[in-house]
Design a protein around this motif. Structure first.
Motif, PDB file in Angstrom:
ATOM      1  N   PRO A  28       0.813  -1.235   0.000  1.00 12.92           N
ATOM      2  CA  PRO A  28       0.000   0.000   0.000  1.00 12.92           C
ATOM      3  C   PRO A  28       0.835   1.269   0.000  1.00 12.92           C
ATOM      4  O   PRO A  28       0.392   2.293  -0.532  1.00 12.92           O
ATOM      5  CB  PRO A  28      -0.822  -0.132   1.295  1.00 12.92           C
ATOM      6  CG  PRO A  28      -0.091  -1.105   2.142  1.00 12.92           C
ATOM      7  CD  PRO A  28       0.556  -2.056   1.199  1.00 12.92           C
ATOM      8  N   ALA A  29       2.041   1.207   0.583  1.00 15.02           N
ATOM      9  CA  ALA A  29       2.905   2.396   0.574  1.00 15.02           C
ATOM     10  C   ALA A  29       3.337   2.730  -0.850  1.00 15.02           C
ATOM     11  O   ALA A  29       3.379   3.907  -1.245  1.00 15.02           O
ATOM     12  CB  ALA A  29       4.123   2.163   1.465  1.00 15.02           C
ATOM     13  N   TYR A  86       0.407   4.350  -2.634  1.00 17.51           N
ATOM     14  CA  TYR A  86       0.211   5.733  -2.198  1.00 17.51           C
ATOM     15  C   TYR A  86       1.210   6.662  -2.884  1.00 17.51           C
ATOM     16  O   TYR A  86       0.852   7.758  -3.345  1.00 17.51           O
ATOM     17  CB  TYR A  86       0.369   5.818  -0.684  1.00 17.51           C
ATOM     18  CG  TYR A  86       0.331   7.229  -0.153  1.00 17.51           C
ATOM     19  CD1 TYR A  86      -0.876   7.896   0.007  1.00 17.51           C
ATOM     20  CD2 TYR A  86       1.513   7.888   0.186  1.00 17.51           C
ATOM     21  CE1 TYR A  86      -0.915   9.206   0.486  1.00 17.51           C
ATOM     22  CE2 TYR A  86       1.488   9.193   0.667  1.00 17.51           C
ATOM     23  CZ  TYR A  86       0.272   9.849   0.809  1.00 17.51           C
ATOM     24  OH  TYR A  86       0.253  11.140   1.279  1.00 17.51           O
ATOM     25  N   LEU A 137       0.165   7.310  -6.494  1.00 19.89           N
ATOM     26  CA  LEU A 137      -0.950   8.258  -6.602  1.00 19.89           C
ATOM     27  C   LEU A 137      -0.505   9.680  -6.293  1.00 19.89           C
ATOM     28  O   LEU A 137      -1.101  10.635  -6.807  1.00 19.89           O
ATOM     29  CB  LEU A 137      -2.077   7.838  -5.653  1.00 19.89           C
ATOM     30  CG  LEU A 137      -2.807   6.534  -6.009  1.00 19.89           C
ATOM     31  CD1 LEU A 137      -3.873   6.212  -4.976  1.00 19.89           C
ATOM     32  CD2 LEU A 137      -3.425   6.623  -7.407  1.00 19.89           C
ATOM     33  N   GLN A 138       0.544   9.823  -5.487  1.00 23.99           N
ATOM     34  CA  GLN A 138       1.090  11.146  -5.201  1.00 23.99           C
ATOM     35  C   GLN A 138       2.106  11.585  -6.259  1.00 23.99           C
ATOM     36  O   GLN A 138       2.722  12.644  -6.130  1.00 23.99           O
ATOM     37  CB  GLN A 138       1.753  11.143  -3.816  1.00 23.99           C
ATOM     38  CG  GLN A 138       0.798  10.874  -2.670  1.00 23.99           C
ATOM     39  CD  GLN A 138      -0.284  11.922  -2.563  1.00 23.99           C
ATOM     40  OE1 GLN A 138      -0.021  13.127  -2.637  1.00 23.99           O
ATOM     41  NE2 GLN A 138      -1.526  11.475  -2.389  1.00 23.99           N
ATOM     42  N   THR A 151      -3.169   1.353  -9.345  1.00 19.22           N
ATOM     43  CA  THR A 151      -2.714   2.750  -9.271  1.00 19.22           C
ATOM     44  C   THR A 151      -2.098   3.225 -10.587  1.00 19.22           C
ATOM     45  O   THR A 151      -2.317   4.371 -11.003  1.00 19.22           O
ATOM     46  CB  THR A 151      -1.704   2.906  -8.129  1.00 19.22           C
ATOM     47  OG1 THR A 151      -0.643   1.938  -8.272  1.00 19.22           O
ATOM     48  CG2 THR A 151      -2.371   2.684  -6.782  1.00 19.22           C
TER      49      THR A 151
END
Length: 290
Positions: A113-114, A117, A120-121, A173
């Protein structure tokens, strides 16, 4: 520990495994073992002993004793009235899941999940670095498990699961960011969903009674072993490589769009092939003996 089996007028004393199921008639048993001066005792749960219901002394692991010729056969009424000598005992198969390879694998699960994230950033360099670290731990846990004999049945499940979780997060993602084609993402995710549902099914049919929710989700009770097919291993490596190339294409502009597009077609083909291999390969899933 021993178990007794009766076949007509023959009593067999043999070394037993973890399950004892035979019930015999105590008077007949005494008559059969009288020439050998065998002591009958009952071993209680606290370690103490009481007379008459359990064989205590017999050195050989396997020996056959023949009862006297005047021994009568056990009738249905005898079977109803007979005193149980050995009761059923089952030892639940468990394994140590807290090994270094499993801990590294759990770390890879947490990294997934990191990575998503960061994508997405649009922190592609950081996502690429964490992705590379996850790939290194994947190789390291496999080496440690083989080198120091730390293989576990749980490891055979969570190791490919960690790869799939990382693959799923990056597929979703990257597709959201427009780096990965949506049809290819649908093929990858569809195959993985099918394998997950199959895993739940095999867990259910292979789990010994009682089938409770606590035992179903108890990972220390193995019931089936998943053996990845060869094409599945190749496909996983190609998919992970595709994820890495997709990240480098936006962070370093490498490789070229043409090369990346061709590689996407290759991964799509191996993904379909690997999914079909689990259907047509007989030893892909092995149900453990209960």
């Amino acid at each position: 520990m021993f178990r007794l089996q009766q076949t007509r007028s023959i009593f067999l004393l043999a070394k037993a495994g973890p399950i004892y199921t035979k019930t015999v008639n105590v008077p007949q048993l005494k008559q059969a073992f009288r020439p050998f001066n065998v002591t009958f005792t009952k071993i209680l749960s606290n370690g103490s002993r009481s007379p008459l219901t359990r064989i205590n002394t017999c050195a050989p692991f396997q020996r056959t004793f023949i009862s006297n010729s005047n021994s009568r056969s056990i009738t249905r009424k005898d079977k109803e009235d007979q005193e149980p000598v050995i009761t059923t005992i089952k030892k639940e198969l468990k394994e140590d899941i807290y090994t270094i390879p499993n801990i590294l694998t759990f770390g890879r699960l947490l990294a997934a999940p990191a990575v998503g994230y960061l994508i997405l950033q649009q922190s592609y360099n950081e996502a690429l670095g964490l992705f590379a670290l996850a790939g290194f731990t994947d190789m390291l846990d496999g080496y440690i498990a083989r080198k120091y004999n730390m293989k576990t049945l749980l490891g055979t499940i969570i190791d490919p699961l960690a790869d799939k979780v990382l693959m799923t997060v990056m597929t979703v993602t990257l597709a959201m960011e427009g780096t990965l084609p949506v049809p290819l993402a649908a093929v990858i995710l569809g195959r993985d969903v099918g394998l997950i549902l199959s895993g739940f099914y095999y867990r259910y049919i292979s789990l010994a009674e009682p089938k409770t929710l606590s035992r179903y989700f108890d990972v220390s009770i193995p019931s089936a072993e998943v053996k990845p097919t060869q094409i599945s291993k190749i496909n996983t490596a190609l998919q992970l490589l595709l994820m890495g190339l997709s990240l480098t294409s936006v962070s370093m502009e490498l490789p070229s769009p043409e090369v990346l597009h061709a590689f996407q077609w290759i991964v799509g083909g191996t993904t379909i092939w690997s999914g079909a291999s689990y259907i047509f390969t007989k030893d892909a899933v092995r149900i453990l003996k209960r």
